[in-house]
Design an enzyme around this catalytic site. Structure first.
Site, PDB file in Angstrom:
ATOM      1  N   LYS A 173       5.730  99.469  25.676  1.00  0.00           N
ATOM      2  CA  LYS A 173       4.451  99.860  26.270  1.00  0.00           C
ATOM      3  C   LYS A 173       3.228  99.541  25.399  1.00  0.00           C
ATOM      4  O   LYS A 173       2.281 100.331  25.313  1.00  0.00           O
ATOM      5  CB  LYS A 173       4.469 101.367  26.594  1.00  0.00           C
ATOM      6  N   ASP A 208      10.818 111.590  27.103  1.00  0.00           N
ATOM      7  CA  ASP A 208      10.114 112.202  28.248  1.00  0.00           C
ATOM      8  C   ASP A 208      11.008 112.352  29.484  1.00  0.00           C
ATOM      9  O   ASP A 208      10.835 113.271  30.284  1.00  0.00           O
ATOM     10  CB  ASP A 208       8.817 111.448  28.597  1.00  0.00           C
TER      11      ASP A 208
HETATM   12  C1  BGC Z   1      10.463 103.860  26.923  1.00  0.00           C
HETATM   13  C2  BGC Z   1      11.230 105.102  27.322  1.00  0.00           C
HETATM   14  C3  BGC Z   1      10.345 106.036  28.112  1.00  0.00           C
HETATM   15  C4  BGC Z   1       9.695 105.302  29.269  1.00  0.00           C
HETATM   16  C5  BGC Z   1       8.775 106.191  30.083  1.00  0.00           C
HETATM   17  C6  BGC Z   1       9.775 103.242  28.120  1.00  0.00           C
HETATM   18  O1  BGC Z   1       8.967 102.197  27.715  1.00  0.00           O
HETATM   19  O2  BGC Z   1      11.333 102.919  26.345  1.00  0.00           O
HETATM   20  O3  BGC Z   1      11.748 105.752  26.188  1.00  0.00           O
HETATM   21  O4  BGC Z   1      11.117 107.100  28.579  1.00  0.00           O
HETATM   22  O5  BGC Z   1       8.959 104.210  28.769  1.00  0.00           O
HETATM   23  O6  BGC Z   1       7.762 106.725  29.314  1.00  0.00           O
END
Ligand code: BGC
Length: 589
Positions: A173, A208
């Site tokens: 992200k 989360d």
């Molecule tokens: C992460 C996860 C997370 C999800 C939602 C992903 O990019 O790897 O760990 O739960 O985003 O936030």
């Protein structure tokens, strides 16, 4: 950073160009089933071995709450656009109180040194404690009563080694902070607290999705899957410990029972052997911060949908020999990488549908989040089936724009006035959000952009259904539609017990204070299936849940789909972290 497009539309009529894009982004039910099978395979590979793309992380949470838990905890939530610090009071009657403060995480912090990022987290907790002195005494840590216990929600792939420790596997992200990967995230945070001599102890670490699962279980009494469809996407579910072979040498394995597993499904099919990649997806991936990682997430989540759409729009703006969009003009918003936010797509679709939804609870109802048995989406029309007079007769069919009709004054004059009104609203959104001059956006442009947004978002929601279906199949709560009615047969990867354990709704308390999954019912194929969700797409994007359910129906049939109760995991990250902190204290942290 700006980017250019390089799609060749030479020797094609404009209509053929649109048809081609439509074809590339349309997913047929057979493909959804095929993807689900591949997904199940990856689930089981990940449960068997460490180091796989889909990490299938054991969370060491071995039960789900039932709403009777009590205590006051600090929670820190890092994972998306913002950082949140909260104080959570669990009242023990399925309700909670939460006070929170959000802090912005700048791009500099996301991509700089990890210690700077973690110092910022500690500073934020410090600032929160100054502005929000604890209202009720926080739950004490037994041997250090004056230290405040904190649960950390860290929403990135982490190989958890215990409830209170885990190694960062990779960033996602848009984060890429240096010197973090391979380190224990709890230690990084605790070191930052200690550097500032703060009386705060991080006792639990939670993803989360795990938080969503736990908080939904706390407020609703039962939940088996927590899923996020927001900036990123991921899911965590209750798995039988016996089906997690890689835990073999861990004491947790000998206890048996159930454990929450964080799938990290965003990394499904990183090899892209099954995902329906288009040149637009490849362009996005190539220029992303993590090429070849998080392949599934890049088709689904809010961080990426706007960017995919932008690539498609650019290809039409640059189309040769004649531009097909905005008269060939591009603004900074469409030129800049990440310039087109997914919220623009949502606004475009809302404008088309005349939906004015500012209040999240209203959006929730409109989207059907929390409702079961929602009436399905309209069947999709295929390019070849579109009749002359069917073009936008005023309903919500996601019909491919007809170039001939939209390009001539007579064609435009023949449009249903209701449709024209919708297009005019979309046109205004484009002028406003894409920063075009009023005269640069025609109704045809509005039609093309709305259709593009719809295609991209619909594909995302259908693929989200693949992930949810795979979890239902993995846990024996559904079967492939083609395998017989209502699941009398099961996929080969699933071992079907004759009596199926359930969500924890009927559970008893274990020593950790969370409910043990002990309830049994006659048949797992009859129960209601609790799914706790969070994230901007599922909450606010028009029809996201409806389309996801359409996908579920096409994979596992309408009986299974109608048993799925999707509910918002309200403040899931905060409440989930608090519940895990409670579990950690009970374990005698
Ligand atoms: C992460 C996860 C997370 C999800 C939602 C992903 O990019 O790897 O760990 O739960 O985003 O936030």
């Amino acid at each position: 950073m700006t980017s250019t497009s390089s799609y060749s539309y030479l020797h094609k009529s404009p209509q053929d160009v649109l048809n081609d894009i439509d074809f590339q982004l349309t997913l047929e039910p057979a493909l959804l089933t095929k993807l689900t099978k591949a997904f199940l395979e990856e689930i089981n590979v990940g449960l068997g071995r460490y180091g796989e793309d889909m990490a299938m992380v054991p969370s060491f949470v071995t039960g789900v709450p039932d709403g009777s838990e009590v205590g006051t905890f600090l929670a820190l939530d890092l994972g998306g656009t913002n950082l949140r610090v909260c104080e959570v009071v669990l009242n023990g009657d399925k309700t909670f109180r939460l006070r929170q403060q959000k802090y912005k995480v700048s791009d500099q912090l996301k991509t700089g040194e990890a210690t700077v990022l973690f110092d910022y987290l500690a500073d934020s907790v410090d600032a929160f404690l100054t502005t929000h002195p604890p209202e009720s005494p926080t739950s004490p840590i037994s041997d250090v009563p004056d230290v405040l216990p904190l649960g950390l929600t860290f929403s990135f792939p982490v190989e958890q080694t215990a409830l209170g420790s885990g190694t960062i596997l990779t960033w996602t992200k848009g984060f890429s902070a240096k010197n973090a990967i391979g380190n224990d995230v709890v230690k990084l945070l605790q070191d930052a607290f200690d550097r500032k001599h703060m009386h705060v102890k991080c006792v639990a670490l939670v993803n989360d999705t795990v938080g969503a699962l736990l908080s939904r279980a706390y407020t609703s009494g039962g939940c088996m899957l927590g899923a996020i469809f927001g900036t990123g996407t991921n899911g965590a579910y209750l798995e039988e410990v016996a089906k997690i072979p890689k835990l073999a040498n861990n004491p947790a394995a000998t206890k048996g029972g159930y454990m929450v597993v964080n799938t990290e499904w965003g990394a499904f099919n990183n090899k892209r052997t099954h995902l329906p990649s288009t040149p637009f997806d490849s362009a996005l991936d190539r220029t992303s911060i993590n090429p070849r990682f998080q392949a599934f997430e890049k088709f689904i989540s809010g961080m990426y949908l706007g960017e995919i759409t932008r690539h498609i729009l650019l290809s039409l703006i640059d189309a040769a020999p004649r531009p097909m969009l905005f008269g060939g003009k591009a603004t900074k918003v469409v030129n800049d990488q990440w310039g087109l936010d997914t919220s623009v797509m949502s606004e475009v679709e809302e404008a088309w549908e005349m939906r004015v939804t500012v209040d999240p609870t209203v959006a929730k109802d409109l989207d059907g989040v929390g409702n079961i048995n929602e009436i399905g989406a309209e069947p999709r029309s295929f390019p070849g089936e579109i009749g002359e007079n069917l073009l936008w007769d005023g309903d919500d069919h996601d019909i491919l724009p007809r170039w001939d009709i939209l390009s001539t004054p007579e064609g435009l004059a023949s449009l249903n006035p209701k449709v024209k009104e919708k297009l005019e609203r979309v046109r205004k959104v484009l002028v406003n959000r894409l920063e075009y001059a009023d005269g640069d956006v025609e109704l045809r442009d509005a039609a093309i952009v709305r259709w593009t947004c719809h295609l991209v978002a619909r594909r995302a929601a259908l693929l989200s259904g693949v992930a949810v279906a795979a979890i239902l199949l993995q846990t024996g709560r559904a079967t492939f539609i083609q395998d017989g009615q209502n699941g009398q047969t099961v996929p080969s990867t699933t071992e079907e017990p004759t009596s199926k354990k359930v969500n924890g709704a009927n559970g008893t308390h274990d020593v950790n204070g969370l409910s043990k999954v002990t309830g049994t019912i006659k048949d797992g194929l009859e129960e209601k299936i609790g799914v706790g969700v969070d994230g901007s797409l599922i909450q606010f994007y028009p029809h996201f849940e409806r389309t996801m359910r359409e996908s579920l129906r096409s994979i596992v049939g309408s009986d299974a789909e109608s048993r799925v109760e999707i509910g918002l995991a309200k403040d899931g990250s905060g409440v989930g972290a608090a519940l895990c902190a409670l579990q950690a204290l009970k374990q005698g942290f």
